[in-house]
Design an enzyme around this catalytic site. Structure first.
Site, mmCIF file in Angstrom:
data_model
loop_
_atom_site.group_PDB
_atom_site.id
_atom_site.type_symbol
_atom_site.label_atom_id
_atom_site.label_comp_id
_atom_site.label_asym_id
_atom_site.label_seq_id
_atom_site.Cartn_x
_atom_site.Cartn_y
_atom_site.Cartn_z
ATOM 1 N N ASP A 118 0.615 -1.383 -0.243
ATOM 2 C CA ASP A 118 0.257 0.006 -0.276
ATOM 3 C C ASP A 118 1.139 1.565 0.230
ATOM 4 O OD1 ASP A 118 -1.660 2.308 0.197
ATOM 5 O OD2 ASP A 118 -2.625 1.336 2.098
ATOM 6 N N GLU A 147 30.399 5.414 4.678
ATOM 7 C CA GLU A 147 30.099 4.104 5.097
ATOM 8 C C GLU A 147 29.805 3.438 3.569
ATOM 9 O OE1 GLU A 147 26.503 2.083 6.524
ATOM 10 O OE2 GLU A 147 25.469 4.820 7.466
ATOM 11 N N CYS A 171 25.976 6.263 10.191
ATOM 12 C CA CYS A 171 25.869 7.487 9.586
ATOM 13 C C CYS A 171 26.149 8.827 10.997
ATOM 14 C CB CYS A 171 24.208 7.562 9.607
ATOM 15 S SG CYS A 171 23.389 6.526 8.818
ATOM 16 N N THR A 182 13.506 3.182 1.970
ATOM 17 C CA THR A 182 14.447 4.294 2.819
ATOM 18 C C THR A 182 15.997 4.558 2.113
ATOM 19 O OG1 THR A 182 15.602 2.736 4.191
ATOM 20 C CG2 THR A 182 13.498 3.690 4.466
ATOM 21 N N SER A 231 16.584 -1.378 15.447
ATOM 22 C CA SER A 231 17.506 -0.212 15.019
ATOM 23 C C SER A 231 17.009 1.085 15.327
ATOM 24 C CB SER A 231 17.829 0.058 13.342
ATOM 25 O OG SER A 231 16.595 -0.010 12.514
ATOM 26 N N HIS A 243 19.459 12.383 12.734
ATOM 27 C CA HIS A 243 19.634 12.689 11.494
ATOM 28 C C HIS A 243 18.405 11.849 11.220
ATOM 29 C CE1 HIS A 243 21.282 9.269 9.110
ATOM 30 N NE2 HIS A 243 20.249 7.919 10.391
ATOM 31 N N LYS A 283 9.423 10.732 14.850
ATOM 32 C CA LYS A 283 9.366 10.376 16.399
ATOM 33 C C LYS A 283 10.596 10.105 17.414
ATOM 34 C CE LYS A 283 7.462 6.077 14.568
ATOM 35 N NZ LYS A 283 7.308 4.288 14.787
ATOM 36 N N ASN A 323 17.536 8.014 2.071
ATOM 37 C CA ASN A 323 18.776 8.241 3.713
ATOM 38 C C ASN A 323 19.842 8.136 2.475
ATOM 39 O OD1 ASN A 323 19.856 8.206 5.745
ATOM 40 N ND2 ASN A 323 19.637 6.069 6.514
ATOM 41 N N SER A 332 24.731 3.814 13.583
ATOM 42 C CA SER A 332 23.716 2.604 13.691
ATOM 43 C C SER A 332 25.542 1.895 13.950
ATOM 44 C CB SER A 332 23.705 1.645 12.814
ATOM 45 O OG SER A 332 22.096 1.786 12.637
HETATM 46 P P1 HMG Z 1 8.330 -1.987 8.069
HETATM 47 O O1 HMG Z 1 8.660 -3.295 8.357
HETATM 48 O O2 HMG Z 1 8.504 -2.292 6.729
HETATM 49 O O3 HMG Z 1 7.222 -1.254 8.034
HETATM 50 O O4 HMG Z 1 10.059 -1.391 8.418
HETATM 51 P P2 HMG Z 1 6.236 -1.566 9.901
HETATM 52 O O5 HMG Z 1 5.438 -2.312 9.736
HETATM 53 O O6 HMG Z 1 7.052 -1.093 10.878
HETATM 54 O O7 HMG Z 1 5.629 0.195 9.424
HETATM 55 C C1 HMG Z 1 6.267 0.888 9.062
HETATM 56 C C2 HMG Z 1 5.260 2.447 9.553
HETATM 57 O O8 HMG Z 1 4.434 2.305 8.808
HETATM 58 C C3 HMG Z 1 4.331 2.114 11.109
HETATM 59 O O9 HMG Z 1 4.567 3.170 11.322
HETATM 60 C C4 HMG Z 1 3.301 1.654 9.991
HETATM 61 O O10 HMG Z 1 1.942 1.498 11.346
HETATM 62 C C5 HMG Z 1 2.988 2.093 9.593
HETATM 63 P P3 HMG Z 1 4.522 3.575 12.637
HETATM 64 O O11 HMG Z 1 4.176 2.241 13.696
HETATM 65 O O12 HMG Z 1 6.280 3.314 13.258
HETATM 66 O O13 HMG Z 1 4.321 4.561 13.142
HETATM 67 N N1 HMG Z 1 2.410 1.823 8.420
HETATM 68 C C6 HMG Z 1 1.447 2.674 7.338
HETATM 69 N N2 HMG Z 1 0.612 3.902 7.400
HETATM 70 C C7 HMG Z 1 -0.391 4.207 6.658
HETATM 71 N N3 HMG Z 1 -0.428 3.408 6.055
HETATM 72 C C8 HMG Z 1 -0.368 1.810 5.651
HETATM 73 C C9 HMG Z 1 0.167 1.573 6.605
HETATM 74 N N4 HMG Z 1 1.206 0.508 6.451
HETATM 75 C C10 HMG Z 1 2.425 0.575 7.630
HETATM 76 N N5 HMG Z 1 -0.908 1.236 4.861
HETATM 77 C C11 HMG Z 1 12.113 -0.454 8.455
HETATM 78 C C12 HMG Z 1 10.521 -0.276 8.663
HETATM 79 C C13 HMG Z 1 11.894 1.168 8.932
HETATM 80 C C14 HMG Z 1 12.052 -1.055 9.891
HETATM 81 C C15 HMG Z 1 12.467 -0.602 7.485
HETATM 82 O O14 HMG Z 1 12.137 0.253 6.357
HETATM 83 C C16 HMG Z 1 14.248 -0.860 7.691
HETATM 84 O O15 HMG Z 1 14.419 -1.718 7.983
HETATM 85 N N6 HMG Z 1 14.576 0.719 7.672
HETATM 86 C C17 HMG Z 1 15.962 0.279 7.404
HETATM 87 C C18 HMG Z 1 16.777 0.704 8.536
HETATM 88 C C19 HMG Z 1 16.116 1.685 9.391
HETATM 89 O O16 HMG Z 1 15.966 2.634 8.371
HETATM 90 N N7 HMG Z 1 16.362 2.295 11.070
HETATM 91 C C20 HMG Z 1 16.049 3.189 11.031
HETATM 92 C C21 HMG Z 1 16.891 3.633 12.516
HETATM 93 S S1 HMG Z 1 19.286 3.411 12.566
HETATM 94 C C22 HMG Z 1 18.886 4.730 11.660
HETATM 95 O O17 HMG Z 1 19.085 5.732 11.914
HETATM 96 C C23 HMG Z 1 20.638 4.359 10.782
HETATM 97 C C24 HMG Z 1 21.051 3.987 9.645
HETATM 98 O O18 HMG Z 1 20.845 5.699 8.900
HETATM 99 C C25 HMG Z 1 22.280 2.952 8.862
HETATM 100 C C26 HMG Z 1 23.313 3.970 9.792
HETATM 101 O O19 HMG Z 1 23.543 5.086 11.091
HETATM 102 O O20 HMG Z 1 24.271 3.810 8.937
HETATM 103 C C27 HMG Z 1 20.026 3.710 8.921
#
Ligand code: HMG
Length: 385
Positions: free
Chosen positions: A29, A79, A111, A152, A201, A233, A242, A276, A308
């Site tokens: 979706d 990175e 990051c 992302t 994460s 970040h 958040k 990102n 991370s």
């Molecule tokens: P996911 O399992 O795809 O998504 O993982 P989800 O099920 O957690 O849903 C995401 C949000 O969408 C939720 O909202 C859902 O409710 C909503 P929340 O509860 O979080 O507010 N949602 C909807 N909203 C409207 N209509 C819908 C619908 N369906 C769901 N139909 C995840 C998401 C971010 C975990 C994934 O994308 C991921 O693994 N991303 C990569 C890791 C990442 O970005 N982590 C962030 C923190 S770590 C960091 O910042 C370091 C980094 O930059 C790396 C570095 O440092 O080098 C990543």
């Protein structure tokens, strides 16, 4: 001595994918990406682009001939390095024709790298007050086709000229930092894509924020009202939201909150269109806030850096009189002039591998534009100057 950001520039690939197209192709979706993650587009690189080409273009946007003569250090955070030994900063030093009597290095911690680079720059200027330091954050975020983090992804580079008596912002000496040895996101040398514990994460990001923020306030005897705006970040804009909600006290009155919320929305405006960019994401948020937000000289901006692994840091900067004069007003045109790809084109371009023959040669077949990868010859990367 006041030390800080004199100018800030940005570069991104000129191709993008609409995140709704990606959602449809993956049977998801689109609201999940646009509302659940607050992402709308993501930048897509091609074979002739890497962290060197992006970094050189970001720096070229801000540097004059005189700056290039005065710079005596380049520190690049990344990175997504292109070489295990040679720093990308050295390639950029050559492409930009920077003063030869300069130090050029690369820094890594996910990051967080460019935040450490800023501190390196400040300390260098403290010992050599007339120095100009070029800090670059350059990354290409790739999680892979159908991967959890695919929506992302992004690519881009932020370049900052750091010097004494800066025209944009003064870096305050209030940094608070934290390290937690964790495996939330990492990329071993043998893997082209990171391994990610997505949910973990996001929890770690918030946990580090909470701990660092509390300590930052205590160490510096500060309160939230000492800051006019916040930058986080931005792995995806909803994550930053958040974080922002975590530090806004529930008791704060609505009128007071309004200005913070307005500025926060301006800080995520560019990232929504880029994705990102790892170590540059925090500073793309800063650029977005500065070019679009409602701030004035003397205002303090508080920044949360997270890499991370994990390392986090909170620090602040103060805006300088007439800071708007060193910023662009027309950046939105750069976004509007990009080429929109369909999903097939994105999959072909973004994940295309450079084929190197037995002698270490590869023909890139690029467009020959300035600061693009031209060829690989005997394993050496050669760029269009
Ligand atoms: P996911 O399992 O795809 O998504 O993982 P989800 O099920 O957690 O849903 C995401 C949000 O969408 C939720 O909202 C859902 O409710 C909503 P929340 O509860 O979080 O507010 N949602 C909807 N909203 C409207 N209509 C819908 C619908 N369906 C769901 N139909 C995840 C998401 C971010 C975990 C994934 O994308 C991921 O693994 N991303 C990569 C890791 C990442 O970005 N982590 C962030 C923190 S770590 C960091 O910042 C370091 C980094 O930059 C790396 C570095 O440092 O080098 C990543």
């Amino acid at each position: 001595m006041n030390i800080g950001i004199d100018k800030i520039g940005f570069s991104m690939p000129n191709r993008y994918l609409d995140i709704k197209d990606l959602a449809v192709a993956r049977g998801i979706d689109p609201d999940k990406f646009t509302k659940g993650l607050l992402q709308s587009e993501m930048c897509v690189t091609s074979k002739e682009e890497d962290i060197v080409t992006l970094g050189a273009r970001a720096a070229e946007e801000i540097l004059t001939k005189e700056d290039k003569e005065k710079i005596d250090m380049i520190v690049l955070g990344t990175e997504t390095g292109i070489d295990q030994s040679k720093a990308a900063a050295v390639f950029i030093h050559g492409l930009l024709k920077i003063n030869p009597y300069a130090r050029s290095v690369e820094i890594k911690e996910a990051c967080y790298g460019a935040t450490a680079a800023l501190e390196f720059a400040r300390n260098h200027i403290l010992s050599k007050p007339n120095s100009y330091v070029l800090v670059i954050a350059s990354d290409i975020a790739k999680y892979g086709i159908g991967a959890g983090g695919e929506s992302t992804q992004g690519a881009g580079s932020v370049a900052m000229l750091i010097k004494k008596d800066p025209r944009l912002s003064i870096l305050n000496i209030d940094n608070t930092y934290l390290t937690q040895d964790a495996m939330d996101f990492f990329r071993p040398n043998y893997s082209p894509y990171p391994f990610v514990e997505g949910k973990f994460s996001t929890e770690l990001y918030l946990n580090c924020l909470e701990l660092t923020w509390k300590r930052f306030l205590k160490e510096n005897n500060k309160k939230i009202q000492d800051f006019s705006a916040f930058c986080f970040h931005i792995p995806y804009p909803k994550m930053a939201l958040k974080g922002f909600k975590k530090i806004l006290p529930e008791t704060m009155d609505e009128k007071e909150k309004e200005n913070y919320i307005n500025n926060f929305e301006k800080s995520i405006f560019y990232s929504k269109k880029v994705g990102n960019i790892y170590t540059g994401s925090l500073f793309l948020g800063l650029l977005s806030l500065l070019e679009n937000g409602n701030l004035k000289a003397g205002d303090n901006i508080c920044l949360y850096s997270y890499g991370s692994g994990a390392v986090s840091e909170i620090f602040s900067m103060t805006l300088v009189e007439n800071y708007k004069k060193v910023l662009r007003k027309d950046r939105i045109n750069d976004f509007n002039n990009r080429t929109r790809l369909n999903v097939k084109e994105y999959e072909k371009i973004f994940f295309e591998k450079i084929k190197i023959d037995n002698e270490g040669n590869a023909n890139i077949e690029g467009n020959g534009e300035k600061f693009t990868l031209k060829e690989i010859s005997s394993h050496k990367r050669i760029y269009n100057q």
